[in-house]
Design a protein around this motif. Structure first.
Motif: not given
Length: 97
Positions: A30-55
Motif C-alpha cells: 500500500v503506497p504511503q499516500e494511501n494511509l488512512k483509517h489509522g492503519f496500513v497493510i505493509v509488505s516490509t519488515f518495519d512500519c512507516p513513519v507515523g504508524y509505528e505500532i506493529k500488529a
C-alpha cells in the motif's frame, strides 16, 4: 532423461515462485499516500513513519515501540497502527511485557 525432467521441474517451480512473489507484492503493498483509517497493510519488515505500532495477524497481538518483542516482530503481511486504540478496535490485544 531423468536429468532433463528434474531440470524442467526446477525451472517450472522457479517460475511459479516468481509469479507468486509478484502477486503477493501487488496484493499487500500500500503506497504511503494511501494511509488512512489509522492503519496500513505493509509488505516490509518495519512500519512507516507515523504508524509505528506493529500488529501480527497470526496472533492478533500488537507491539509498541520499546516492547521487548518489537524489533523481532515482522510487520510484513500485517498491520501498522498509529495508535493503540485503533489496534484494539480492530481486535488486536497488547503484547504482554
Amino acid at each position: 532423461m531423468k536429468r532433463r525432467i528434474l531440470l524442467l521441474g526446477s525451472l517450472i517451480f522457479t517460475i511459479l515462485i516468481v509469479i507468486a512473489g509478484i502477486y503477493s507484492y501487488k496484493h499487500w503493498y500500500v503506497p504511503q499516500e494511501n494511509l488512512k483509517h489509522g492503519f496500513v497493510i505493509v509488505s516490509t519488515f518495519d512500519c512507516p513513519v507515523g504508524y509505528e505500532i506493529k500488529a501480527h495477524l497470526g496472533s492478533m497481538i500488537y507491539h509498541l515501540p520499546g516492547d521487548p518483542y518489537y524489533d523481532r516482530t515482522n510487520a510484513a503481511n500485517g498491520y501498522c497502527f498509529d495508535n493503540a486504540n485503533d489496534a484494539q478496535q480492530q481486535g488486536f490485544r497488547e503484547s504482554y511485557r
